[in-house]
Motif scaffolding. Sequence first.
Motif, PDB file in Angstrom:
ATOM      1  N   GLU A 251       1.481   6.457   6.510  1.00 29.23           N
ATOM      2  CA  GLU A 251       1.409   6.043   5.143  1.00 29.23           C
ATOM      3  C   GLU A 251       1.220   4.621   5.065  1.00 29.23           C
ATOM      4  O   GLU A 251       2.122   3.787   5.436  1.00 29.23           O
ATOM      5  N   ILE A 252      -0.098   4.177   4.633  1.00 32.15           N
ATOM      6  CA  ILE A 252      -0.133   2.753   4.554  1.00 32.15           C
ATOM      7  C   ILE A 252      -0.131   2.311   3.037  1.00 32.15           C
ATOM      8  O   ILE A 252      -1.100   2.980   2.322  1.00 32.15           O
ATOM      9  N   ALA A 253       0.655   1.374   2.675  1.00 35.34           N
ATOM     10  CA  ALA A 253       0.778   0.869   1.152  1.00 35.34           C
ATOM     11  C   ALA A 253       0.503  -0.536   1.116  1.00 35.34           C
ATOM     12  O   ALA A 253       1.202  -1.322   1.547  1.00 35.34           O
ATOM     13  N   GLY A 254      -0.821  -0.840   0.690  1.00 30.55           N
ATOM     14  CA  GLY A 254      -1.154  -2.347   0.705  1.00 30.55           C
ATOM     15  C   GLY A 254      -1.260  -2.627  -0.691  1.00 30.55           C
ATOM     16  O   GLY A 254      -1.805  -1.922  -1.683  1.00 30.55           O
ATOM     17  N   ASP A 255      -0.959  -4.163  -0.932  1.00 28.89           N
ATOM     18  CA  ASP A 255      -1.026  -4.475  -2.137  1.00 28.89           C
ATOM     19  C   ASP A 255      -2.401  -4.647  -2.714  1.00 28.89           C
ATOM     20  O   ASP A 255      -3.411  -4.604  -1.870  1.00 28.89           O
ATOM     21  N   GLU A 256      -2.639  -4.406  -4.057  1.00 29.22           N
ATOM     22  CA  GLU A 256      -4.040  -4.608  -4.340  1.00 29.22           C
ATOM     23  C   GLU A 256      -4.858  -5.627  -4.121  1.00 29.22           C
ATOM     24  O   GLU A 256      -6.180  -5.863  -4.189  1.00 29.22           O
ATOM     25  N   THR A 257      -4.243  -6.889  -3.978  1.00 26.33           N
ATOM     26  CA  THR A 257      -4.773  -8.043  -3.573  1.00 26.33           C
ATOM     27  C   THR A 257      -4.761  -8.457  -2.123  1.00 26.33           C
ATOM     28  O   THR A 257      -5.350  -9.626  -1.835  1.00 26.33           O
TER      29      THR A 257
END
Length: 141
Positions: A107-113
């Motif tokens: 699972e990859i969680a990246g900030d929207e910016t």
Amino acid sequence: MRINLGDDEQPEIGLIALIDCIFFLLMFFMVSTSFSQQTATQGQRELSVVLPEASTNLDLGVAAETIVAISIDKKGNLFLQGEAITTKGLQDHLKDVGAKSKQTLVEIAGDETVPYKYIVGVIDLCQFEGLTNIALQTRNK
């Protein structure tokens, strides 16, 4: 010896052909100028993309020990299971996980910016180690 062609008429300039040439030159310069302006500013502009929110949550029903959670913050720093890690350390961890099971969920969680290149870099690392079961986390409404 002079050849007599008949009545001496004054030569005329073909205005229609002259007008066609001028319009052709005008259109050529207008088009070439607009192309040169577009290529000069193309490298300086960025496309702003706002990522959508997910309206539903998909429960995969996977056991917690088979999930590798990778997070990327605004600056591109990597976190594995909530702890800071380097790119080399992440690759080593993914190699160990891939050796055990290729079906492990990542699972990859990246900030929207975060720039998209950082997310693609993590996906490339996963695929290089044989892990193709990848999920991108989103936020629910």
